[in-house]
Design an enzyme around this catalytic site. Structure first.
Site, PDB file in Angstrom:
ATOM      1  N   GLY A  88       0.902  -0.956  -0.021  1.00  0.00           N
ATOM      2  CA  GLY A  88       0.233  -0.010   0.360  1.00  0.00           C
ATOM      3  C   GLY A  88       0.731   1.318  -0.157  1.00  0.00           C
ATOM      4  O   GLY A  88       0.564   1.900   0.595  1.00  0.00           O
ATOM      5  N   ALA A  89       1.970   1.266  -0.754  1.00  0.00           N
ATOM      6  CA  ALA A  89       3.375   2.431  -1.205  1.00  0.00           C
ATOM      7  C   ALA A  89       2.638   3.746  -1.815  1.00  0.00           C
ATOM      8  O   ALA A  89       3.366   3.959  -1.921  1.00  0.00           O
ATOM      9  CB  ALA A  89       4.145   1.933  -1.067  1.00  0.00           C
TER      10      ALA A  89
ATOM     11  N   GLY B 121      -1.381   7.534   1.246  1.00  0.00           N
ATOM     12  CA  GLY B 121      -0.921   8.125   3.059  1.00  0.00           C
ATOM     13  C   GLY B 121       0.100   7.748   3.500  1.00  0.00           C
ATOM     14  O   GLY B 121       1.646   7.832   3.545  1.00  0.00           O
TER      15      GLY B 121
ATOM     16  N   GLY C  20       1.571   4.429   3.884  1.00  0.00           N
ATOM     17  CA  GLY C  20       2.321   3.671   3.206  1.00  0.00           C
ATOM     18  C   GLY C  20       2.845   4.239   2.345  1.00  0.00           C
ATOM     19  O   GLY C  20       4.740   4.161   1.930  1.00  0.00           O
TER      20      GLY C  20
ATOM     21  N   SER D 111      -4.902  -0.948  14.345  1.00  0.00           N
ATOM     22  CA  SER D 111      -5.730   0.302  14.636  1.00  0.00           C
ATOM     23  C   SER D 111      -6.535   0.422  15.860  1.00  0.00           C
ATOM     24  O   SER D 111      -6.836  -0.464  16.306  1.00  0.00           O
ATOM     25  CB  SER D 111      -6.505   1.148  13.787  1.00  0.00           C
ATOM     26  OG  SER D 111      -7.514   2.002  13.839  1.00  0.00           O
TER      27      SER D 111
ATOM     28  N   TYR E 149     -14.367  -2.419   9.935  1.00  0.00           N
ATOM     29  CA  TYR E 149     -13.130  -2.130   9.233  1.00  0.00           C
ATOM     30  C   TYR E 149     -13.213  -2.222  10.528  1.00  0.00           C
ATOM     31  O   TYR E 149     -10.897  -2.325  10.353  1.00  0.00           O
ATOM     32  CB  TYR E 149     -12.639  -0.305   8.676  1.00  0.00           C
ATOM     33  CG  TYR E 149     -11.550  -0.569   8.887  1.00  0.00           C
ATOM     34  CD1 TYR E 149     -10.760  -0.420   8.619  1.00  0.00           C
ATOM     35  CD2 TYR E 149     -10.695   0.799  10.065  1.00  0.00           C
ATOM     36  CE1 TYR E 149      -9.152   0.616   7.830  1.00  0.00           C
ATOM     37  CE2 TYR E 149     -10.092   1.215  10.477  1.00  0.00           C
ATOM     38  CZ  TYR E 149      -9.463   0.702   9.636  1.00  0.00           C
ATOM     39  OH  TYR E 149      -8.229   1.511   9.615  1.00  0.00           O
TER      40      TYR E 149
END
Length: 296
Positions: free
Chosen positions: A22-23, A26, A28, A139, A165
Site C-alpha cells: 500500500g505504498a 497515505g 504507506g 488500529s 473496518y
C-alpha cells in the site's frame, strides 16, 4: 509531552531491503519515502503499477515497484516470484474501508479479505525470505470491535463500513499476538510488531480508492485535518519499530489525546486483542481460508 522521535533515528539503512504494501498513498507512501531516503532498497507492493511508478520516481533512493492486490489470492501467491532474494523487513501497511458489503474474488468479505486474510497469506508465503522484522499496521479502532467466529464474513449479520473496518483491525491485532507467540516459541530470529498510525485523513481515503464513501470522506478529511496526524506522523509508529529497542510483540501507537495526533509510543490494546484462545482460532480460520501456513 511531545515525542522527540524523528526519522533521523533511521540513520543509514544502506544494504537493507524492505517491502511496504500500500505504498502509493497515505501512511504507506510516507513510510516508503522515509525508508528510501534513509538508504534502504524499498519494494513498493501496489495494486496500481502506473501510480506506483510515479510515486517511486518522485522518491529519493533505491525503489522497486511490484504488483500486489491483497484482495486477490492469485496476486498474493504470484508476488514472491516477482523479485529475487530475501528482505530484511516486511511492512503490511495496506488497508481499505469498503463502501458497501462486497467480496473479494476468493469470496471473502472485502474488508476482512484485504486488511487481514491477504496480508496473512502474504506473510506466510514470504516468511522464509524475511530476515529481521514483520510490522503489521493495526488500529485503535480494534478497541471497539469483536469478531463473530460463526460468521466471520458477515454473510448473515448486519454489515456497515467502519464496524467492518474495526473488526478487520481486531483480526490484525489477534494475528499479531499469535504470530509473536509462534515466533518466540520457535526462537525465530524474526520479530513482529503492531502499530497504530493515529487518525490520518489521507491514508484510508486514498488507499480505498472508489470504495470509500465520497460524502463521508469529505467529512472525515475535514475533521482529521484539524485533529489528526499528517502522513509523516502517521508513518512514525511503523518506523519507530525499526529504530527503537522495544520488546518483540509490542504495539506502538500515538501519544496524543485519544490517539488522534502525536508522536510514536508504546501503547495498550483491548482485552479482546490479548485473547490467546481467540488468536489461535482466528489463525486456524485464516489458514483454512487462504490455504497457507507459516513455516517457522
Amino acid at each position: 509531552m511531545v515525542s522527540q522521535w524523528s526519522t533521523a533515528r533511521l540513520g543509514d539503512m544502506t544494504g537493507k531491503r524492505i517491502i511496504v504494501t500500500g505504498a502509493t498513498n497515505g501512511v504507506g507512501l510516507a513510510t516508503a519515502t522515509a525508508l528510501a531516503r534513509a538508504g534502504a532498497q524499498v519494494i513498493l507492493a501496489v495494486r496500481n503499477l502506473e501510480l506506483g511508478a510515479r510515486r517511486a520516481a518522485a522518491m529519493v533512493g533505491d525503489t522497486f515497484v511490484v504488483k500486489l492486490d491483497l484482495a486477490d489470492l492469485a496476486s498474493v501467491r504470484a508476488f514472491p516470484a516477482l523479485f529475487d532474494g530475501d528482505v530484511d523487513i516486511l511492512i503490511n501497511n495496506a488497508g481499505v474501508v469498503a463502501r458497501h458489503r462486497d467480496e473479494t474474488v476468493d469470496g471473502f468479505e472485502m474488508t476482512l479479505g484485504t486488511n487481514f486474510l491477504g496480508p496473512f497469506a502474504l506473510t506466510n508465503l514470504l516468511f522464509e525470505r524475511v530476515r529481521c522484522k514483520i510490522i503489521n499496521v493495526g488500529s485503535d479502532t480494534h478497541k471497539r470491535s469483536s469478531i463473530a467466529f460463526d460468521d466471520p464474513h458477515l454473510r448473515s449479520r448486519t454489515w456497515s463500513a467502519f464496524p467492518a473496518y474495526a473488526r478487520s483491525k481486531l483480526a490484525v491485532m489477534l494475528w499479531g499476538l499469535e504470530l509473536d507467540r509462534r515466533l518466540r516459541a520457535a526462537r525465530s530470529p524474526v520479530s513482529t510488531y503492531l502499530t497504530h498510525p493515529g487518525w490520518v485523513a489521507s491514508n484510508l481515503a486514498n488507499s480505498s480508492g472508489g470504495r470509500l464513501m465520497s460524502g463521508f470522506h469529505s467529512v472525515v478529511t475535514s475533521v482529521a485535518n484539524v485533529i489528526g496526524n499528517d502522513i509523516d506522523a502517521g508513518a512514525a509508529p511503523t518506523l519507530y519499530c525499526i529504530t527503537e529497542p522495544i520488546p518483540p510483540g509490542s504495539y506502538v501507537g500515538i501519544d496524543g489525546r485519544l490517539g488522534f495526533r502525536g508522536g510514536p509510543t508504546l501503547s495498550g490494546r483491548s482485552a479482546a486483542a490479548c485473547d490467546y484462545h481467540d488468536a489461535r482460532v482466528l489463525w486456524e480460520f485464516a489458514e483454512r481460508e487462504t490455504d497457507t501456513a507459516l513455516r517457522v
